[in-house]
Each structure stands twice: as structure tokens, then as C-alpha cells.
Design a protein around this motif. Sequence first.
Motif, PDB file in Angstrom:
ATOM      1  N   THR A   1       8.985   7.245  -3.051  1.00 12.24           N
ATOM      2  CA  THR A   1       7.579   7.047  -3.392  1.00 12.24           C
ATOM      3  C   THR A   1       7.213   5.573  -3.270  1.00 12.24           C
ATOM      4  OG1 THR A   1       7.657   8.920  -4.902  1.00 12.24           O
ATOM      5  CG2 THR A   1       5.807   7.404  -5.154  1.00 12.24           C
ATOM      6  N   ALA A   2       8.073   4.708  -3.784  1.00 12.69           N
ATOM      7  CA  ALA A   2       7.813   3.275  -3.670  1.00 12.69           C
ATOM      8  C   ALA A   2       7.762   2.855  -2.203  1.00 12.69           C
ATOM      9  CB  ALA A   2       8.890   2.487  -4.416  1.00 12.69           C
ATOM     10  N   PHE A   3       8.687   3.367  -1.406  1.00 15.06           N
ATOM     11  CA  PHE A   3       8.730   3.033   0.014  1.00 15.06           C
ATOM     12  C   PHE A   3       7.436   3.426   0.720  1.00 15.06           C
ATOM     13  CE2 PHE A   3       9.542   4.486   4.373  1.00 15.06           C
ATOM     14  CZ  PHE A   3       9.934   3.285   4.957  1.00 15.06           C
ATOM     15  N   VAL A   4       7.004   4.676   0.543  1.00 16.73           N
ATOM     16  CA  VAL A   4       5.795   5.105   1.259  1.00 16.73           C
ATOM     17  C   VAL A   4       4.564   4.369   0.764  1.00 16.73           C
ATOM     18  CG1 VAL A   4       6.727   7.370   1.895  1.00 16.73           C
ATOM     19  CG2 VAL A   4       5.345   7.165  -0.168  1.00 16.73           C
ATOM     20  N   ASN A   5       4.522   4.051  -0.517  1.00 12.58           N
ATOM     21  CA  ASN A   5       3.360   3.322  -1.030  1.00 12.58           C
ATOM     22  C   ASN A   5       3.306   1.893  -0.499  1.00 12.58           C
ATOM     23  OD1 ASN A   5       2.337   5.504  -2.428  1.00 12.58           O
ATOM     24  ND2 ASN A   5       3.311   4.950  -4.345  1.00 12.58           N
TER      25      ASN A   5
ATOM     26  N   PHE B   1       0.873  -1.829   3.443  1.00 10.51           N
ATOM     27  CA  PHE B   1       0.977  -2.758   4.574  1.00 10.51           C
ATOM     28  C   PHE B   1       0.128  -2.276   5.756  1.00 10.51           C
ATOM     29  CE2 PHE B   1       2.877  -3.856   8.647  1.00 10.51           C
ATOM     30  CZ  PHE B   1       2.854  -5.239   8.585  1.00 10.51           C
ATOM     31  N   VAL B   2       0.286  -1.013   6.124  1.00  8.83           N
ATOM     32  CA  VAL B   2      -0.440  -0.480   7.292  1.00  8.83           C
ATOM     33  C   VAL B   2      -1.941  -0.489   7.038  1.00  8.83           C
ATOM     34  CG1 VAL B   2      -0.793   1.563   8.756  1.00  8.83           C
ATOM     35  CG2 VAL B   2       1.525   0.883   8.103  1.00  8.83           C
TER      36      VAL B   2
ATOM     37  N   GLY C   1      -6.943   9.827   6.581  1.00 10.37           N
ATOM     38  CA  GLY C   1      -6.078  10.962   6.886  1.00 10.37           C
ATOM     39  C   GLY C   1      -4.605  10.664   6.711  1.00 10.37           C
ATOM     40  N   LEU C   2      -4.048   9.901   7.644  1.00 11.52           N
ATOM     41  CA  LEU C   2      -2.613   9.651   7.667  1.00 11.52           C
ATOM     42  C   LEU C   2      -2.122   8.985   6.388  1.00 11.52           C
ATOM     43  CD1 LEU C   2      -0.442   8.779  10.594  1.00 11.52           C
ATOM     44  CD2 LEU C   2      -0.287   7.287   8.632  1.00 11.52           C
ATOM     45  N   LEU C   3      -2.717   7.863   6.017  1.00 17.40           N
ATOM     46  CA  LEU C   3      -2.240   7.139   4.838  1.00 17.40           C
ATOM     47  C   LEU C   3      -2.642   7.822   3.538  1.00 17.40           C
ATOM     48  CD1 LEU C   3      -2.775   3.489   6.073  1.00 17.40           C
ATOM     49  CD2 LEU C   3      -0.637   4.810   5.974  1.00 17.40           C
TER      50      LEU C   3
ATOM     51  N   LEU D   1       1.697  -7.094  -2.223  1.00 13.44           N
ATOM     52  CA  LEU D   1       2.314  -7.995  -1.250  1.00 13.44           C
ATOM     53  C   LEU D   1       2.297  -7.370   0.149  1.00 13.44           C
ATOM     54  CD1 LEU D   1       3.850 -10.603  -0.623  1.00 13.44           C
ATOM     55  CD2 LEU D   1       5.954  -9.407  -1.245  1.00 13.44           C
ATOM     56  N   GLY D   2       2.605  -6.075   0.232  1.00 15.38           N
ATOM     57  CA  GLY D   2       2.555  -5.384   1.524  1.00 15.38           C
ATOM     58  C   GLY D   2       1.167  -5.413   2.134  1.00 15.38           C
ATOM     59  N   ALA D   3       0.154  -5.137   1.313  1.00 15.66           N
ATOM     60  CA  ALA D   3      -1.227  -5.188   1.805  1.00 15.66           C
ATOM     61  C   ALA D   3      -1.582  -6.596   2.265  1.00 15.66           C
ATOM     62  CB  ALA D   3      -2.196  -4.721   0.716  1.00 15.66           C
ATOM     63  N   SER D   4      -1.146  -7.588   1.511  1.00 18.70           N
ATOM     64  CA  SER D   4      -1.414  -8.983   1.884  1.00 18.70           C
ATOM     65  C   SER D   4      -0.759  -9.343   3.211  1.00 18.70           C
ATOM     66  CB  SER D   4      -0.902  -9.933   0.796  1.00 18.70           C
ATOM     67  OG  SER D   4      -1.582  -9.702  -0.408  1.00 18.70           O
ATOM     68  N   LEU D   5       0.476  -8.920   3.384  1.00 19.95           N
ATOM     69  CA  LEU D   5       1.173  -9.188   4.649  1.00 19.95           C
ATOM     70  C   LEU D   5       0.513  -8.467   5.815  1.00 19.95           C
ATOM     71  CD1 LEU D   5       4.902  -9.069   3.460  1.00 19.95           C
ATOM     72  CD2 LEU D   5       3.581 -11.086   4.156  1.00 19.95           C
TER      73      LEU D   5
END
Length: 125
Positions: A38-42, A47-48, A70-72, A110-114
Motif C-alpha cells: 500500500t505504501a509503495f503504490v501510494n 510521484f506519477v 482512472g489509472l491512479l 516527497l514523491g509528489a514533489s519529485l
Amino acid sequence: MGYAWLLVAAGGALGAVLRYGAGLAAAQWFDASWPISTAFVNVVGSFVLGFVAGLGPLVSPEVRTFVGTGLLGAFTTFSTYSVETVVLANSGDAIGAIGNVAFNTIIGVLGASLGLALARFVSQA
């Protein structure tokens, strides 16, 4: 965009299958006592989505609908993260529950920021 629901459905189908696959892979590779899939997909989803959002007008509304909604929407999972956190807490693992909240929140942001930063870099290239 009268066919937006088709884009959401197609993206959602793909995202759900990818989410299911991530869960199966995580169960084989990692200790199941902590909700790593769950942490990985989130985090990947954050990020995507950050990347797609950061590209702004370079990405068509159709792609944003397919990927973002849709996808995310199907790939990432706030509800599972919430339930897993409560289960950890109810099982007496307060540290695990707090760690789950902290990891998903901090690493997700952090993923979203990157993703946004990469989009800015790509857009300027």
C-alpha cells in the motif's frame, strides 16, 4: 469530452490490475506484518500524479483523465492505507501505525514533489 467515463474506466481497470499485482509481489518479497504494498503504490502514485500535474498544458485533458482519475485513482488506495493503520493500532502496534501514517504522508509528499520537479525539468528541456 463526452467519452471521459471511458477513459476513467480504462485507466481504472489498468490501475486496479497493477494494484493487485503490486500486492501479490509485495506478499512474496516482503514481510507481511507491515503494509508495504500500500505504501509503495501510494508513493509511486503520488510521484506519477505530481509528474503529470507538473507537465500542465503539455498533457492533454484526456491523458490527465485517463492517468490521474482512472489509472491512479484505482492504483493508489487511501482507504486501504486507513484500514491498515487502524488494524496496526488495534493489534497493539502503535509504533507501526504511526510509522505507516508518517511514511505514507512524508514519502508520498516527497514523491509528489519529485514528480513535479522532474516535470519542470522535462518541460524546460
